[in-house]
Design a protein around this motif. Structure first.
Motif, PDB file in Angstrom:
ATOM      1  N   UNK A  23      -1.616   6.924   7.148  1.00 55.70           N
ATOM      2  CA  UNK A  23      -1.997   7.383   8.496  1.00 55.70           C
ATOM      3  C   UNK A  23      -3.436   6.966   8.796  1.00 55.70           C
ATOM      4  N   UNK A  24      -4.324   7.090   7.807  1.00 53.05           N
ATOM      5  CA  UNK A  24      -5.714   6.645   8.011  1.00 53.05           C
ATOM      6  C   UNK A  24      -5.777   5.130   8.217  1.00 53.05           C
ATOM      7  N   UNK A  25      -4.929   4.395   7.500  1.00 51.56           N
ATOM      8  CA  UNK A  25      -4.883   2.937   7.669  1.00 51.56           C
ATOM      9  C   UNK A  25      -4.494   2.599   9.109  1.00 51.56           C
ATOM     10  N   UNK A  26      -3.439   3.230   9.580  1.00 50.58           N
ATOM     11  CA  UNK A  26      -2.979   2.959  10.951  1.00 50.58           C
ATOM     12  C   UNK A  26      -4.066   3.316  11.956  1.00 50.58           C
ATOM     13  N   UNK A  27      -4.752   4.445  11.715  1.00 50.69           N
ATOM     14  CA  UNK A  27      -5.828   4.872  12.625  1.00 50.69           C
ATOM     15  C   UNK A  27      -6.993   3.888  12.612  1.00 50.69           C
ATOM     16  N   UNK A  28      -7.176   3.183  11.489  1.00 55.02           N
ATOM     17  CA  UNK A  28      -8.263   2.196  11.376  1.00 55.02           C
ATOM     18  C   UNK A  28      -7.845   0.828  11.921  1.00 55.02           C
ATOM     19  N   UNK A  29      -6.618   0.742  12.432  1.00 56.68           N
ATOM     20  CA  UNK A  29      -6.171  -0.519  13.032  1.00 56.68           C
ATOM     21  C   UNK A  29      -5.391  -1.417  12.096  1.00 56.68           C
ATOM     22  N   UNK A  30      -4.994  -0.885  10.942  1.00 57.97           N
ATOM     23  CA  UNK A  30      -4.204  -1.682   9.996  1.00 57.97           C
ATOM     24  C   UNK A  30      -2.739  -1.617  10.418  1.00 57.97           C
ATOM     25  N   UNK A  31      -2.168  -2.770  10.728  1.00 54.13           N
ATOM     26  CA  UNK A  31      -0.785  -2.765  11.204  1.00 54.13           C
ATOM     27  C   UNK A  31       0.217  -3.103  10.102  1.00 54.13           C
ATOM     28  N   UNK A  32      -0.277  -3.571   8.948  1.00 55.73           N
ATOM     29  CA  UNK A  32       0.628  -3.896   7.850  1.00 55.73           C
ATOM     30  C   UNK A  32      -0.146  -3.898   6.541  1.00 55.73           C
ATOM     31  N   UNK A  33       0.507  -3.447   5.475  1.00 53.38           N
ATOM     32  CA  UNK A  33      -0.074  -3.469   4.135  1.00 53.38           C
ATOM     33  C   UNK A  33       0.935  -4.153   3.212  1.00 53.38           C
ATOM     34  N   UNK A  34       0.474  -5.145   2.471  1.00 50.22           N
ATOM     35  CA  UNK A  34       1.339  -5.788   1.477  1.00 50.22           C
ATOM     36  C   UNK A  34       1.055  -5.126   0.130  1.00 50.22           C
ATOM     37  N   UNK A  35       2.091  -4.496  -0.424  1.00 53.51           N
ATOM     38  CA  UNK A  35       1.969  -3.782  -1.702  1.00 53.51           C
ATOM     39  C   UNK A  35       2.582  -4.647  -2.798  1.00 53.51           C
ATOM     40  N   UNK A  36       1.747  -5.049  -3.765  1.00 54.64           N
ATOM     41  CA  UNK A  36       2.191  -5.995  -4.792  1.00 54.64           C
ATOM     42  C   UNK A  36       2.372  -5.319  -6.141  1.00 54.64           C
ATOM     43  N   UNK A  37       3.498  -5.610  -6.775  1.00 57.76           N
ATOM     44  CA  UNK A  37       3.749  -5.129  -8.119  1.00 57.76           C
ATOM     45  C   UNK A  37       2.966  -5.927  -9.150  1.00 57.76           C
ATOM     46  N   UNK A  38       2.782  -5.297 -10.319  1.00 54.61           N
ATOM     47  CA  UNK A  38       2.101  -5.975 -11.432  1.00 54.61           C
ATOM     48  C   UNK A  38       3.005  -6.081 -12.661  1.00 54.61           C
ATOM     49  N   UNK A  39       4.143  -5.397 -12.595  1.00 56.60           N
ATOM     50  CA  UNK A  39       5.154  -5.473 -13.655  1.00 56.60           C
ATOM     51  C   UNK A  39       6.465  -5.014 -13.023  1.00 56.60           C
ATOM     52  N   UNK A  40       7.533  -4.913 -13.818  1.00 58.68           N
ATOM     53  CA  UNK A  40       8.819  -4.558 -13.202  1.00 58.68           C
ATOM     54  C   UNK A  40       8.783  -3.174 -12.566  1.00 58.68           C
ATOM     55  N   UNK A  41       8.238  -2.197 -13.299  1.00 54.49           N
ATOM     56  CA  UNK A  41       8.235  -0.822 -12.792  1.00 54.49           C
ATOM     57  C   UNK A  41       7.465  -0.709 -11.471  1.00 54.49           C
ATOM     58  N   UNK A  42       6.287  -1.298 -11.423  1.00 57.13           N
ATOM     59  CA  UNK A  42       5.484  -1.214 -10.190  1.00 57.13           C
ATOM     60  C   UNK A  42       6.058  -2.102  -9.083  1.00 57.13           C
ATOM     61  N   UNK A  43       6.809  -3.125  -9.459  1.00 59.69           N
ATOM     62  CA  UNK A  43       7.480  -3.937  -8.434  1.00 59.69           C
ATOM     63  C   UNK A  43       8.592  -3.119  -7.779  1.00 59.69           C
TER      64      UNK A  43
END
Ligand code: NI
Length: 256
Positions: A23-43
């Motif tokens: 919600x804070x990201x959207x309020x700051x004008x962020x329209x998209x976030x790319x979330x990247x995994x670092x291993x299988x579990x986090x992917x």
């Protein structure tokens, strides 16, 4: 509007308040976030977060420092996620790291090649982590670029101008994170100044390395605005212009 092109929202530091963070990201004008995994579990976790939150899209991969921990079959599942999940927009993070020495270098190179080939096969871009391994990364990229154009980003770029030019030459995007805002990072700012606006991306790499003036806090996507403001100063253009270019570039690279 802004796009945070590199975040690790699965980190336990976000476990308690991810909706508020977004919600804070959207309020700051962020329209998209790319979330990247670092291993299988986090992917897997990145895909789950992307499926639960419209603001987020995912990337799947095995980061070089986690290559030695990967179990047999983990890579096949990464491939499966990349093929099957519609919100997976990229492969990674991948790359090479000579700083931590957590996985044999030959194994890192093997995984890096797999990510690049998967990127090419699925026509999804890949995100490159490079630490103390610039010459090795450029060499690997050169070999693969001989087979056709590369769609990729050098994430949290911290290399020198010669490396930046090699990467730009191969058509890569260059992404800057909080490090570029640090008082001691003048050399990196000099590099950023030389990156053309049509190849520039911004990211947080959160929860790590928050930019000035929130350095030392947990980093989060909203803070990408600080890095964007700094880049505007460095490039001598308006913040709006940096926002416009970096967002357009991110949409083009990740097909958002
Ligand atoms: Ni990262």
């Amino acid at each position: 509007m802004l796009i945070d092109t590199h975040a690790h929202l699965f980190d336990e530091r976000f476990a308690k308040d991810l909706p508020a963070v977004l919600a804070r990201a959207a309020a700051a004008g962020v329209e998209r976030v790319v979330c990247l995994g670092i291993d299988l579990e986090s992917s897997r976790a990145s895909v789950a977060i992307a499926n639960a939150h419209p603001l987020v899209v995912a990337a799947v991969g095995i980061q070089p420092n986690h290559a030695a921990e990967a179990k047999p079959g983990d890579w096949d599942e990464i491939v499966e996620l990349a093929q099957r999940e519609p919100r997976v927009v990229a492969i990674g993070e991948t790359g090479l790291d000579r700083y931590w020495d957590r996985a044999p270098f030959a194994l890192q190179e093997d995984y890096f090649a797999r990510h690049i080939e998967l990127s090419r096969r699925l026509n999804k871009p890949f995100a490159i982590h490079c630490r103390n391994a610039e010459a090795d990364v450029v060499k690997a990229l050169r070999e693969h670029s001989a087979k056709g154009p590369l769609r990729a980003v050098m994430h949290s770029f911290s290399g020198d101008l010669a490396t930046a030019r090699e990467c730009l030459d191969m058509g890569l995007y260059m992404s800057f994170a909080g490090m570029v805002t640090y008082p001691t990072a003048q050399t990196l700012r000099d590099v950023a100044k030389e990156v053309p606006l049509d190849r520039l991306l911004v990211e947080t790499d959160c929860p790590y390395l928050a930019p000035q003036p929130v350095r030392g806090k947990r980093n989060e996507p909203a803070y990408v605005a600080h890095t964007t403001a700094l880049l505007a100063q460095v490039k001598g253009v308006s913040v709006a212009e940096i926002e416009e270019h970096t967002t357009r570039n991110a949409k083009a690279l990740f097909v958002l």
